[in-house]
Design an enzyme around this catalytic site. Structure first.
Site, PDB file in Angstrom:
ATOM      1  N   GLY A   1       0.818  -1.211   0.000  1.00 22.10           N
ATOM      2  CA  GLY A   1       0.000   0.000   0.000  1.00 22.10           C
ATOM      3  C   GLY A   1       0.848   1.256   0.000  1.00 22.10           C
ATOM      4  N   ASP A   2       1.866   1.288   0.847  1.00 24.05           N
ATOM      5  CA  ASP A   2       2.770   2.435   0.888  1.00 24.05           C
ATOM      6  C   ASP A   2       3.501   2.606  -0.444  1.00 24.05           C
ATOM      7  OD1 ASP A   2       2.926   3.464   3.835  1.00 24.05           O
ATOM      8  OD2 ASP A   2       2.982   1.297   4.005  1.00 24.05           O
ATOM      9  N   SER A   3       3.914   1.489  -1.026  1.00 27.26           N
ATOM     10  CA  SER A   3       4.697   1.560  -2.258  1.00 27.26           C
ATOM     11  C   SER A   3       3.862   2.057  -3.435  1.00 27.26           C
ATOM     12  CB  SER A   3       5.295   0.187  -2.576  1.00 27.26           C
ATOM     13  OG  SER A   3       6.145  -0.241  -1.522  1.00 27.26           O
TER      14      SER A   3
END
Length: 400
Positions: free
Chosen positions: A171-173
């Protein structure tokens, strides 16, 4: 850059006000392609990523990849003198990348309104759990929450078990990638159209949601809710993971009509290859279980290497499930420059992942691995006009 060719972002200055994953990953990509990235870290320990996962000595090995090509400056953003340093850095920057909770920078007098008044050409990438507006904006939100709210977790795993996560911070990436895309579009708009910067507001849940294919129109038009389907790709057949005789697994994607026919011929199932009802994906979907059994019955009677050789001969997309040990020794990875060798501070050689994507005329490169905490503080503050005596006083007071 070490290469003779000029990187595409040479001359672009980036100020990173972020920790852990989303914002640092976004600015890492910019740094890999030539931007000068100044990473601001708290004096009392810096980015927590320095201590995450596997350590080498007192530093995370992840850090050396995530912070490559960046300059580390220690600044306490919670005090007025530190905020003044941040404003001076932003005055010279093209892009600010941040992932604090919405309102944090405003509380410290370094939010968008304050910084854009100083530097109207500034672009600010803001990564947060739920975005800068809306009823959820003030909630704490990490990537795992974005993956759940964005729909990814619901469709990942097996139908008879709880949802599962990928083994990385996906998700962060994804949010970081959207942040970089937004920054580059804003750079073009600034330089070609308006002359002014703007805000790129990336919510983690929206970044994940943006990857969810036809989830919404299928529900809206047909009332269909996609459920977990294990290793299969729902509605696209055959595409699954199959066991081999030697206890390994092979991934096969034979969902193209012509490929399906070659696949079935290669495994000795001419009856399925020539069945008119199976000539298109629409006909194969109702018979998914039958087709998966037929393929598995074949793969289970052969070792992985034999399966891959037969499928390669038939030009059927297939592959083994790579571990990191497979990756670092793979001839294709090596030929593409995707495994780089660098040197740790104590002289030990170690490997890092290569740069993505590959640009023919202006490639990216790793110029140095993640810096020591505050390694560039004196250099950067000197450029801003702080004398050595002023820096010593700021250090004594815990500002830097």
């Amino acid at each position: 850059m070490s290469a003779a060719k000029t990187p595409p972002l040479k001359g672009i200055k980036v100020l990173e006000l972020g920790t852990l994953i989303a914002a640092p990953f976004a600015s890492r990509i910019l740094a890999e392609f030539g931007a000068e990235v100044v990473k601001v870290e708290a004096p009392d320990g810096g980015d927590q990523l320095r201590q995450w996962r596997k350590m080498y000595g007192d530093t995370s090995l992840w850090w050396y990849a995530q912070a490559r090509n960046k300059k580390s400056v220690t600044v306490n953003l919670r005090v007025a003198e530190g905020q003044e340093i941040a404003r001076k850095l932003a005055a010279q920057a093209d892009i600010v990348v941040e992932n604090f909770r919405p309102g944090a920078l405003e509380k410290w007098n370094i939010g968008w309104n304050a910084l854009s008044r100083i530097n109207p050409r500034l672009i600010m990438v803001r990564l947060s759990g739920f975005g800068q507006t809306g009823p959820y904006r003030d909630r704490p939100g990490f990537g795992v929450i974005g993956e759940a709210m964005g729909g990814m977790r619901y469709v990942t795993g097996y139908e008879d078990r709880p949802p599962v996560r990928l083994g990385i911070s996906i998700g962060d990436s994804i949010a970081a990638l959207y942040g970089v895309i937004g920054a580059l579009m804003a750079l073009h708009h600034r330089d070609a159209v308006s002359g002014r910067g703007q805000v790129i507001d990336v919510a983690l849940y929206e970044a994940v949601f943006g990857m969810m294919e036809s989830l919404v129109p299928e529900f809206d038009a047909l009332g269909f809710i996609r459920e977990r389907a294990g290793n299969a790709l729902p509605g696209i057949v055959p595409s699954n993971t199959y066991p081999t005789r030697d206890g390994k697994f092979v991934i096969i994607g034979a969902n193209n009509d012509a490929i399906f026919k070659r696949m079935m011929s290669a495994i000795g199932r001419a009856d399925l290859a020539n069945d008119p009802a199976l000539a298109t994906n629409a006909g194969r979907v109702p018979r998914t279980a039958e087709l998966d059994r037929a393929i598995a019955d074949w793969t289970k009677t052969h070792d992985l290497d034999a399966v891959l050789a037969a499928l390669e001969k038939a030009q059927v997309p297939s592959g083994k499930v790579y571990s990191v040990a497979d990756i670092v020794g793979d001839e294709h990875y090596l030929a593409r420059g995707m495994i780089e060798e660098h040197t740790l501070p104590d002289g030990k050689k170690f490997k890092l992942p290569g740069i993505v994507p590959k640009l023919s005329e202006s490639p990216g490169a790793t110029e140095w691995i993640g810096p020591k905490l505050g390694e560039h503080t004196a250099e950067i503050l000197s450029v801003l006009g702080y004398s050595e005596a002023q820096q010593q006083e700021l250090k004594r007071r815990g500002v830097i």
